[in-house]
Design a protein around this motif. Structure first.
Motif, mmCIF file in Angstrom:
data_model
loop_
_atom_site.group_PDB
_atom_site.id
_atom_site.type_symbol
_atom_site.label_atom_id
_atom_site.label_comp_id
_atom_site.label_asym_id
_atom_site.label_seq_id
_atom_site.Cartn_x
_atom_site.Cartn_y
_atom_site.Cartn_z
ATOM 1 N N ALA A 140 -28.862 -55.192 -27.957
ATOM 2 C CA ALA A 140 -29.274 -55.292 -29.354
ATOM 3 C C ALA A 140 -30.734 -54.882 -29.510
ATOM 4 C CB ALA A 140 -29.067 -56.717 -29.850
ATOM 5 N N ASP A 141 -31.090 -54.500 -30.709
ATOM 6 C CA ASP A 141 -32.468 -54.122 -31.006
ATOM 7 C C ASP A 141 -33.420 -55.216 -30.526
ATOM 8 O OD1 ASP A 141 -34.429 -52.401 -32.419
ATOM 9 O OD2 ASP A 141 -34.688 -54.218 -33.628
ATOM 10 N N GLY A 142 -34.426 -54.812 -29.763
ATOM 11 C CA GLY A 142 -35.381 -55.771 -29.232
ATOM 12 C C GLY A 142 -34.973 -56.370 -27.900
ATOM 13 N N GLY A 143 -33.746 -56.084 -27.438
ATOM 14 C CA GLY A 143 -33.285 -56.609 -26.155
ATOM 15 C C GLY A 143 -33.933 -55.868 -24.995
ATOM 16 N N ALA A 144 -33.888 -56.508 -23.820
ATOM 17 C CA ALA A 144 -34.484 -55.903 -22.628
ATOM 18 C C ALA A 144 -33.840 -56.481 -21.390
ATOM 19 C CB ALA A 144 -35.992 -56.171 -22.600
ATOM 20 N N LEU A 145 -33.896 -55.731 -20.304
ATOM 21 C CA LEU A 145 -33.465 -56.264 -19.021
ATOM 22 C C LEU A 145 -34.564 -57.147 -18.437
ATOM 23 C CD1 LEU A 145 -31.625 -53.398 -17.084
ATOM 24 C CD2 LEU A 145 -30.666 -55.224 -18.495
ATOM 25 N N LEU A 146 -34.141 -58.218 -17.797
ATOM 26 C CA LEU A 146 -35.038 -59.117 -17.082
ATOM 27 C C LEU A 146 -34.929 -58.813 -15.595
ATOM 28 C CD1 LEU A 146 -34.097 -62.378 -19.028
ATOM 29 C CD2 LEU A 146 -36.092 -60.889 -19.415
ATOM 30 N N PRO A 147 -35.761 -59.421 -14.752
ATOM 31 C CA PRO A 147 -35.592 -59.230 -13.309
ATOM 32 C C PRO A 147 -34.161 -59.533 -12.885
ATOM 33 C CG PRO A 147 -37.674 -60.311 -13.743
ATOM 34 C CD PRO A 147 -36.954 -60.227 -15.061
ATOM 35 N N PRO A 148 -33.612 -58.770 -11.943
ATOM 36 C CA PRO A 148 -32.186 -58.902 -11.603
ATOM 37 C C PRO A 148 -31.874 -60.202 -10.881
ATOM 38 C CG PRO A 148 -33.281 -57.439 -10.059
ATOM 39 C CD PRO A 148 -34.292 -57.735 -11.145
ATOM 40 N N PRO A 149 -30.592 -60.584 -10.821
ATOM 41 C CA PRO A 149 -30.197 -61.746 -10.025
ATOM 42 C C PRO A 149 -30.545 -61.521 -8.553
ATOM 43 C CG PRO A 149 -28.389 -60.965 -11.415
ATOM 44 C CD PRO A 149 -29.449 -59.927 -11.471
ATOM 45 N N SER A 150 -30.712 -62.600 -7.830
ATOM 46 C CA SER A 150 -30.965 -62.499 -6.388
ATOM 47 C C SER A 150 -29.669 -62.152 -5.667
ATOM 48 C CB SER A 150 -31.498 -63.826 -5.853
ATOM 49 O OG SER A 150 -32.728 -64.160 -6.473
ATOM 50 N N ARG A 151 -29.792 -61.375 -4.619
ATOM 51 C CA ARG A 151 -28.611 -61.103 -3.799
ATOM 52 C C ARG A 151 -28.249 -62.349 -2.991
ATOM 53 N NH1 ARG A 151 -26.647 -56.150 -3.750
ATOM 54 N NH2 ARG A 151 -27.980 -54.401 -4.388
ATOM 55 N N PRO A 152 -26.949 -62.552 -2.738
ATOM 56 C CA PRO A 152 -26.554 -63.671 -1.878
ATOM 57 C C PRO A 152 -27.218 -63.573 -0.505
ATOM 58 C CG PRO A 152 -24.649 -62.766 -3.009
ATOM 59 C CD PRO A 152 -25.790 -61.823 -3.274
ATOM 60 N N LYS A 153 -27.292 -64.689 0.163
ATOM 61 C CA LYS A 153 -27.996 -64.764 1.445
ATOM 62 C C LYS A 153 -27.262 -64.038 2.554
ATOM 63 C CE LYS A 153 -29.881 -68.184 4.693
ATOM 64 N NZ LYS A 153 -30.045 -69.647 4.962
ATOM 65 N N HIS A 154 -25.926 -64.092 2.543
ATOM 66 C CA HIS A 154 -25.127 -63.560 3.652
ATOM 67 C C HIS A 154 -24.312 -62.346 3.220
ATOM 68 C CE1 HIS A 154 -26.303 -67.012 6.006
ATOM 69 N NE2 HIS A 154 -25.807 -67.834 5.095
ATOM 70 N N ARG A 155 -23.716 -61.681 4.232
ATOM 71 C CA ARG A 155 -22.915 -60.480 3.979
ATOM 72 C C ARG A 155 -21.618 -60.526 4.787
ATOM 73 N NH1 ARG A 155 -27.028 -55.251 4.273
ATOM 74 N NH2 ARG A 155 -28.274 -55.736 2.413
ATOM 75 N N ILE A 156 -20.509 -60.238 4.105
ATOM 76 C CA ILE A 156 -19.196 -60.169 4.761
ATOM 77 C C ILE A 156 -18.502 -58.895 4.294
ATOM 78 C CG2 ILE A 156 -16.982 -61.306 5.185
ATOM 79 C CD1 ILE A 156 -18.202 -63.906 4.238
ATOM 80 N N GLU A 157 -17.894 -58.179 5.234
ATOM 81 C CA GLU A 157 -17.060 -57.030 4.862
ATOM 82 C C GLU A 157 -15.615 -57.340 5.215
ATOM 83 O OE1 GLU A 157 -16.847 -52.185 4.897
ATOM 84 O OE2 GLU A 157 -18.317 -53.180 6.196
ATOM 85 N N PHE A 158 -14.718 -56.942 4.307
ATOM 86 C CA PHE A 158 -13.281 -57.165 4.480
ATOM 87 C C PHE A 158 -12.571 -55.815 4.568
ATOM 88 C CE2 PHE A 158 -14.980 -60.852 2.367
ATOM 89 C CZ PHE A 158 -14.294 -61.929 2.908
ATOM 90 N N PHE A 159 -11.727 -55.666 5.580
ATOM 91 C CA PHE A 159 -10.841 -54.511 5.693
ATOM 92 C C PHE A 159 -9.419 -55.030 5.540
ATOM 93 C CE2 PHE A 159 -14.640 -53.299 7.991
ATOM 94 C CZ PHE A 159 -14.855 -51.990 7.593
#
Length: 366
Positions: A140-159
């Motif tokens: 909306a008019d006057g809107g803006a992005l703020l600093p992004p969310p933090s990434r989660p601490k851990h990482r998992i990949e699924f196959f």
């Protein structure tokens, strides 16, 4: 008494005065896809930074913003993809978008209160439904992005296959489960467990895929290293871009049907060949991620039914890797077959996610 005659000049003056009294026209704030305050998750094709391509299940875009409204612009390949949109963390009531083919702007929030808000867009469907280009946001008019969310601490990949993608998980228990609308990767065991563990998830999966044979002409060893999930293609993911701490492999369900039940692969591989085919793939993953803890899983469809030989093949492959390769950071985990003959529904995914999350916590100390 005669009414005064309005001249053209006086009429224009009145219109202009009205416009000035109404104040300046409202204009949306356009947010380009390459804005650094957008948080992307998953194997996303950034070869054109202003037009990133989402194809894998569970790929995500998140941001924090101000403004009373939010619109998302997508360019969908086939008009078959579905997305979740979560506003302000409302997990129980996402807005579900069915993307139309081509470029379209989707109004996903209006009338928001003043202050900070958040949004999360997640791809429910797979590469089988096609790719989607993200074209940006409009606030909306006057809107803006703020600093992004933090990434989660851990990482998992699924196959994995359709189980890992969440195929049919939102379908009725007594209904068909092959419709894209009922596929929701966000509520599959993989992503549920990742959220419970505070982990970012990459989901490298495709319904119908196997290690030795699939319901189509390519297998996971052909598919696992692609940047694009749309069929068998020459795109290549750069594994140095993202390194998981844990890898979960949930494959062999389709092999169990196509080889063990339907005898579609000829000459048919014997037990040793089945074990070695699985071990060969897991070794590829180990070469890519030397330090990751690998969980070789199976289930919860009928490949883990009582008396099935397929969990034994997985266990044998893992034992060979422990013995022959000295691999100490590998284990097995099986999700029990409940007797339900179709794809797991959300309730079963939640149960399997709890089991997987507890297993990873115990092994990793998270």
């Amino acid at each position: 008494m005669k009414k005064p005659i309005r001249t053209r000049a006086s009429a224009l003056a009145m219109i202009l005065a009205g416009l000035l009294a109404a104040g300046p026209a409202l204009a949306e704030v356009e947010i380009a896809p390459d804005n650094g305050k957008l948080l992307y998750t998953g194997r996303i094709d950034f070869s054109r930074p202003a037009a990133p391509v989402l194809s894998w299940p569970g790929t995500q875009i998140a941001a924090n913003f101000t403004g009373s409204s939010l619109a998302i612009e997508l360019d969908d390949q086939n008009g078959q993809n579905y997305f979740n949109v979560f506003i302000d963390g409302e997990q129980k009531a996402p807005l579900v978008l069915q993307a139309e083919k081509g470029v379209k702007r989707y109004q996903v929030a209006q009338g928001l209160a003043p202050g900070a808000h958040s949004f999360l867009l997640t791809k429910r469907t797979e590469g089988a439904e096609g790719a989607t280009v993200f074209r940006g946001l409009a606030l909306a008019d006057g809107g803006a992005l703020l600093p992004p969310p933090s990434r989660p601490k851990h990482r998992i990949e699924f196959f994995g296959d359709s189980i890992t993608s969440g195929a049919g998980n939102e379908a009725p228990f007594n209904g068909r489960d092959d419709l894209p609308a009922d596929k929701n990767s966000y509520m599959a065991y993989a992503q549920i467990a990742a959220r419970q563990l505070g982990a970012e998830a990459h989901v490298t999966s495709q319904g119908g895929i196997g290690v030795m044979i699939s319901w189509f002409p390519f297998t996971m060893p052909d598919f696992y290293d692609q940047l694009s999930a749309v069929g068998d293609n020459d795109s290549r993911w750069d594994f140095s871009r993202w390194t998981p701490e844990v890898v979960v492999i949930n494959l062999m369900q389709n092999d169990s049907w196509l080889i063990g039940r339907d005898h579609k692969l000829q000459p048919e591989p014997d037990e040793n060949a089945r074990i070695e085919a699985y071990r060969t793939f897991v070794r590829r993953i180990r070469q890519l991620y030397p330090k990751a803890y690998i969980v070789c899983a199976l289930g919860s469809m009928d490949a883990t039914r009582p008396g099935s030989p397929w969990p034994g093949y997985v266990m044998a492959a893992v034992e060979r890797m422990r013995k022959d390769d000295g691999d100490k950071r590998i284990d097995t985990l099986f999700f029990e077959f409940t007797g339900y003959g179709q794809h797991p529904r959300v309730r079963q995914h939640q149960e399997n996610a709890a089991k997987l999350a507890a297993f990873i916590r115990a092994r990793m100390g998270w």
